[in-house]
Design an enzyme around this catalytic site. Structure first.
Site, short mmCIF file in Angstrom:
data_model
loop_
_atom_site.label_atom_id
_atom_site.label_comp_id
_atom_site.label_asym_id
_atom_site.label_seq_id
_atom_site.Cartn_x
_atom_site.Cartn_y
_atom_site.Cartn_z
N GLU A 71 39.20 51.19 -11.69
CA GLU A 71 38.03 51.68 -10.95
C GLU A 71 38.34 52.92 -10.11
O GLU A 71 37.64 53.21 -9.14
CB GLU A 71 37.47 50.58 -10.04
CG GLU A 71 36.94 49.36 -10.75
CD GLU A 71 35.67 49.61 -11.57
OE1 GLU A 71 35.34 50.78 -11.84
OE2 GLU A 71 35.04 48.60 -11.96
N HIS A 90 37.03 48.08 -2.70
CA HIS A 90 36.10 47.44 -3.64
C HIS A 90 36.54 46.00 -3.82
O HIS A 90 37.72 45.74 -4.01
CB HIS A 90 36.13 48.19 -4.97
CG HIS A 90 35.55 47.42 -6.11
ND1 HIS A 90 34.24 47.00 -6.13
CD2 HIS A 90 36.10 46.99 -7.27
CE1 HIS A 90 34.02 46.33 -7.25
NE2 HIS A 90 35.13 46.31 -7.96
N HIS A 92 35.29 41.72 -5.14
CA HIS A 92 34.36 40.80 -5.80
C HIS A 92 34.19 39.58 -4.90
O HIS A 92 34.49 38.46 -5.31
CB HIS A 92 34.93 40.35 -7.16
CG HIS A 92 35.10 41.45 -8.16
ND1 HIS A 92 35.52 41.22 -9.44
CD2 HIS A 92 34.90 42.79 -8.07
CE1 HIS A 92 35.58 42.37 -10.11
NE2 HIS A 92 35.21 43.34 -9.29
N TYR A 111 20.11 43.52 12.47
CA TYR A 111 20.33 44.91 12.90
C TYR A 111 21.65 45.48 12.42
O TYR A 111 21.82 46.71 12.32
CB TYR A 111 20.21 45.01 14.43
CG TYR A 111 21.40 44.51 15.20
CD1 TYR A 111 21.50 43.19 15.61
CD2 TYR A 111 22.45 45.37 15.51
CE1 TYR A 111 22.61 42.73 16.30
CE2 TYR A 111 23.56 44.93 16.21
CZ TYR A 111 23.64 43.61 16.59
OH TYR A 111 24.75 43.17 17.28
N HIS A 153 28.40 42.81 -10.12
CA HIS A 153 29.80 43.19 -10.02
C HIS A 153 30.41 42.87 -8.65
O HIS A 153 31.20 41.94 -8.55
CB HIS A 153 29.91 44.70 -10.35
CG HIS A 153 31.30 45.20 -10.47
ND1 HIS A 153 31.63 46.31 -11.21
CD2 HIS A 153 32.46 44.78 -9.91
CE1 HIS A 153 32.92 46.53 -11.14
NE2 HIS A 153 33.45 45.61 -10.35
N TYR A 206 27.77 54.45 20.07
CA TYR A 206 28.53 53.22 20.33
C TYR A 206 30.00 53.43 20.07
O TYR A 206 30.42 54.30 19.33
CB TYR A 206 27.97 52.16 19.37
CG TYR A 206 28.58 50.78 19.45
CD1 TYR A 206 28.26 49.91 20.49
CD2 TYR A 206 29.47 50.35 18.47
CE1 TYR A 206 28.81 48.64 20.53
CE2 TYR A 206 30.02 49.09 18.51
CZ TYR A 206 29.68 48.24 19.55
OH TYR A 206 30.22 46.99 19.58
ZN LIG Z 1 35.38 45.34 -9.74
#
Ligand SMILES: [Zn+2]
Length: 209
Positions: A71, A90, A92, A111, A153, A206
């Protein structure tokens, strides 16, 4: 350099105890000069040593003894298009995957959605894993945002550094779980555009200077 690789390995190993990943799914990267370091494909995180971490250039070429994560394209596209992005993650994680399998955009039910830069968290259109089409869809969903879901995904977040990217991933998974739980009880009452504007303004001022 070895320190940055060690930090990346530590972040990858922290995914599982944080409930963000199991096995070798998911990937993490950190900017390194004019390129980035990224977790390799298919290797268990607990066996990784710094020499297992490939370094990629923004043209998609890499140096190192291991192949980069399949990826790498959405990591590369985030670094190439956003100078302030210093780390990409990334995963899962279970609640994010569940919402992403319904291809739902998460509305402003809480929020903290504003933490990601707007009043929704988008879900990128489906494309096969590892493809440029998936990265292109992810970049669209990430526009003005620090996180999104990827249809059928998982989740994708971008932070200024590894610590922020990790915190955003934990927060996004948490929001997905809260949204899922709230939906079990009924239709969550959404914050209005005006209410979310107020939150976004407050977030801008903030934190520590
Ligand atoms: Zn993935």
């Amino acid at each position: 350099m070895a320190d940055t690789r060690a930090e990346l390995i530590a972040a990858a190993r922290a995914l599982q105890p944080a409930g963000l990943n199991k096995g070798t799914a998911g990937n993490v990267s950190v900017r390194d000069g004019d390129g980035f370091l990224i977790t390799p494909t298919g290797l268990p995180y607990d066996t990784l040593v710094p020499d297992d971490i490939p370094r990629m250039a923004l043209d998609g070429t890499y140096a190192g003894r291991r192949q980069p994560s399949s990826e790498w394209r959405f990591h590369r596209d985030l670094y190439a298009s956003r100078p302030k992005v210093g780390a990409v993650l990334h995963a899962h994680s279970p609640f994010a995957v569940s919402i992403a399998c319904l291809r739902l955009e998460i509305p402003p039910f809480h929020y903290m959605i504003a933490r990601f830069g707007g009043d929704t968290i988008r879900c990128a259109e489906y494309a096969i894993f590892g493809s440029q089409e998936l990265s292109t869809a992810a970049m669209r969903a990430m526009q003005d945002r620090q996180g999104c879901l990827l249809a059928n995904h998982g989740l994708l977040v971008a932070g200024h550094d590894l610590a922020e990217a990790f915190a955003l991933a934990v927060e996004l998974e948490e929001l997905c779980e809260q949204y899922w739980r709230a939906c079990q009880l009924g239709q969550p009452v959404l914050l209005t555009p005006g209410e979310m504007r107020g939150v976004l303004e407050r977030f801008r001022g903030y934190g520590q200077p």
